[in-house]
Design an enzyme around this catalytic site. Structure first.
Site, PDB file in Angstrom:
ATOM      1  N   GLY A  52       0.929  -1.090  -0.093  1.00  0.00           N
ATOM      2  CA  GLY A  52       0.077  -0.033  -0.157  1.00  0.00           C
ATOM      3  C   GLY A  52       0.759   1.010   0.036  1.00  0.00           C
ATOM      4  O   GLY A  52       1.630   1.533  -1.177  1.00  0.00           O
ATOM      5  N   SER A 119       7.044  -4.272  -1.955  1.00  0.00           N
ATOM      6  CA  SER A 119       6.206  -2.758  -2.287  1.00  0.00           C
ATOM      7  C   SER A 119       6.575  -1.785  -1.167  1.00  0.00           C
ATOM      8  O   SER A 119       7.460  -1.624  -0.573  1.00  0.00           O
ATOM      9  CB  SER A 119       5.017  -2.975  -2.987  1.00  0.00           C
ATOM     10  OG  SER A 119       4.471  -1.846  -3.534  1.00  0.00           O
ATOM     11  N   TRP A 120       5.490  -1.295  -0.905  1.00  0.00           N
ATOM     12  CA  TRP A 120       5.511  -0.533   0.559  1.00  0.00           C
ATOM     13  C   TRP A 120       5.907  -1.337   1.649  1.00  0.00           C
ATOM     14  O   TRP A 120       6.941  -0.749   2.485  1.00  0.00           O
ATOM     15  CB  TRP A 120       3.919   0.123   0.657  1.00  0.00           C
ATOM     16  CG  TRP A 120       4.146   0.738   2.231  1.00  0.00           C
ATOM     17  CD1 TRP A 120       3.059   0.110   3.169  1.00  0.00           C
ATOM     18  CD2 TRP A 120       4.570   1.537   2.774  1.00  0.00           C
ATOM     19  NE1 TRP A 120       3.441   0.572   4.467  1.00  0.00           N
ATOM     20  CE2 TRP A 120       4.087   1.415   4.352  1.00  0.00           C
ATOM     21  CE3 TRP A 120       5.475   2.521   2.461  1.00  0.00           C
ATOM     22  CZ2 TRP A 120       4.777   2.323   5.180  1.00  0.00           C
ATOM     23  CZ3 TRP A 120       6.082   3.408   3.437  1.00  0.00           C
ATOM     24  CH2 TRP A 120       5.606   3.415   4.811  1.00  0.00           C
ATOM     25  N   ASP A 274       8.725  -4.926 -13.692  1.00  0.00           N
ATOM     26  CA  ASP A 274       8.249  -4.191 -12.898  1.00  0.00           C
ATOM     27  C   ASP A 274       7.743  -2.760 -13.106  1.00  0.00           C
ATOM     28  O   ASP A 274       9.008  -1.836 -12.876  1.00  0.00           O
ATOM     29  CB  ASP A 274       8.774  -4.420 -11.314  1.00  0.00           C
ATOM     30  CG  ASP A 274       7.881  -3.774 -10.093  1.00  0.00           C
ATOM     31  OD1 ASP A 274       7.164  -3.023 -10.218  1.00  0.00           O
ATOM     32  OD2 ASP A 274       8.169  -4.350  -8.980  1.00  0.00           O
ATOM     33  N   HIS A 302       5.163  -6.681 -10.941  1.00  0.00           N
ATOM     34  CA  HIS A 302       5.210  -6.293  -9.542  1.00  0.00           C
ATOM     35  C   HIS A 302       4.445  -7.077  -8.750  1.00  0.00           C
ATOM     36  O   HIS A 302       4.990  -7.143  -7.368  1.00  0.00           O
ATOM     37  CB  HIS A 302       4.675  -4.895  -9.823  1.00  0.00           C
ATOM     38  CG  HIS A 302       4.725  -4.028  -8.224  1.00  0.00           C
ATOM     39  ND1 HIS A 302       5.955  -3.781  -7.619  1.00  0.00           N
ATOM     40  CD2 HIS A 302       3.959  -3.707  -7.229  1.00  0.00           C
ATOM     41  CE1 HIS A 302       5.980  -3.256  -6.368  1.00  0.00           C
ATOM     42  NE2 HIS A 302       4.601  -3.265  -6.248  1.00  0.00           N
TER      43      HIS A 302
END
Length: 328
Positions: A52, A119-120, A274, A302
């Site tokens: 996120g 990711s985050w 990605d 991703h």
């Protein structure tokens, strides 16, 4: 650096499991975070950090670890998932989330843990590990994101738009020509509007742009319903809140401070194609973190559940379980 080689049979999720313990932890400032523990109560502690920010944990995230070998901890970060209050931006920063992780570790009486984040989640894992390196026994990071200006501009100003022009047009058409001069700032205004319809339209457009670029092979359109709108509002609002504030970290901090990870073994898993978090960030992190292993998946984007990414992730968590067994 190594290239991920396709095995005869790709590894996939472990069987479905349910938590053996769960609850709500009061972390202060009016926030309570949902947490759960799965797997083996006597296993090696492992923490999963979702993406996120604002994404929340899903049932399949439990299945990224061998449940016989790991004590698997998951939690929903402030403002999302089952945490309350929902979609709340007050007292919601990277520093607050780092503090929440430490409070959860103390609450569960865990000395240190393997951390998996994508990711985050990779950015939050790095921020936590750089502040509390003695509390991290291993890192598995996927789709590396470090909140630098060039990374945010790649996705929200240019770069990715060159490869997804039709999706970019849908994303920017939600704004007026004047608003397009500052896309993140303009979306911030719309996502904080008192008009619910304006907020939902903006949230859909923001989350759709991300969804359209996640995978090497698109998975199809998303179904629009009330539950999806609720999720879109949280992830769009919280992501935008973090990104307009540069993730509440100094420019380049997470890569610059990678020297603090010198004693932590780590695996960096990166999809070659990605488009959300391009491989250059994984490469630069790897160069600043000598004890890490960089695995490039040549046929992936991703998303964490793309076959090559998933295979590399499961193999990495399995390797950390074996390494732990050898030590004891």
């Amino acid at each position: 650096m190594t290239y991920h080689r396709k095995a005869v049979q790709l590894r996939s999720f472990y069987p479905k499991i349910e938590p053996y313990d769960h609850g709500m932890l009061d972390v202060g400032e009016g926030h309570k975070i949902y947490w759960e523990v799965c797997g083996n109560p006597q296993g090696r502690p492992a923490l999963f950090l979702h993406g996120g920010p604002g994404g929340g944990c899903g049932k399949d995230h439990r299945r990224l670890f061998n449940p016989k070998k790991y004590r698997i901890v998951l939690f929903d970060q402030r403002g999302c998932g089952r945490s309350v209050p929902y979609n709340n931006l007050k007292a919601n920063t990277t520093q607050h989330l780092i503090s929440d992780i430490e409070k959860l570790r103390h609450f569960l009486k865990i000395e240190d843990w393997v951390i998996l984040g994508g990711s985050w989640g990779s950015a939050l894992a790095l921020a936590y590990a750089e502040k509390y390196p003695k509390r991290v026994s291993g890192l598995v990071l996927r789709g590396i994101f470090t909140l630098r200006k060039k990374e945010l501009e790649w996705f929200y100003k240019g770069g990715a738009s060159f490869l997804f022009p039709e999706a970019w047009e849908r994303f920017t058409n939600a704004l007026s020509p004047t608003e397009r001069k500052n896309i993140m700032g303009s979306y911030q205004k719309r996502l904080s509007s008192k008009n619910k319809k304006i907020k939902i339209v903006a949230a859909r457009a923001w989350s759709d742009w991300e969804g359209d670029t996640l995978c090497l092979i698109p998975k199809g359109e998303y179904k629009i319903d009330e539950s999806r709108d609720r999720f879109a509002l949280a992830i769009a609002s919280i992501e935008n809140h973090y990104f307009v504030n540069n993730g509440f970290v100094k420019e380049g901090q997470l890569i610059r401070n990678a020297s603090k990870l010198a004693d932590i073994p780590g695996v960096i898993i990166q999809g070659r194609y990605d488009m959300v978090c391009p491989p250059v960030t994984a490469w630069e992190l790897h160069k600043n973190w000598p004890s890490s292993k960089l695995v490039i998946v040549p046929d992936a984007g991703h998303a964490y559940d793309e076959p090559g990414i998933l295979d590399a992730t499961i193999r990495a968590t399995d390797d950390f379980a074996k390494w732990h067994e050898r030590k004891i």
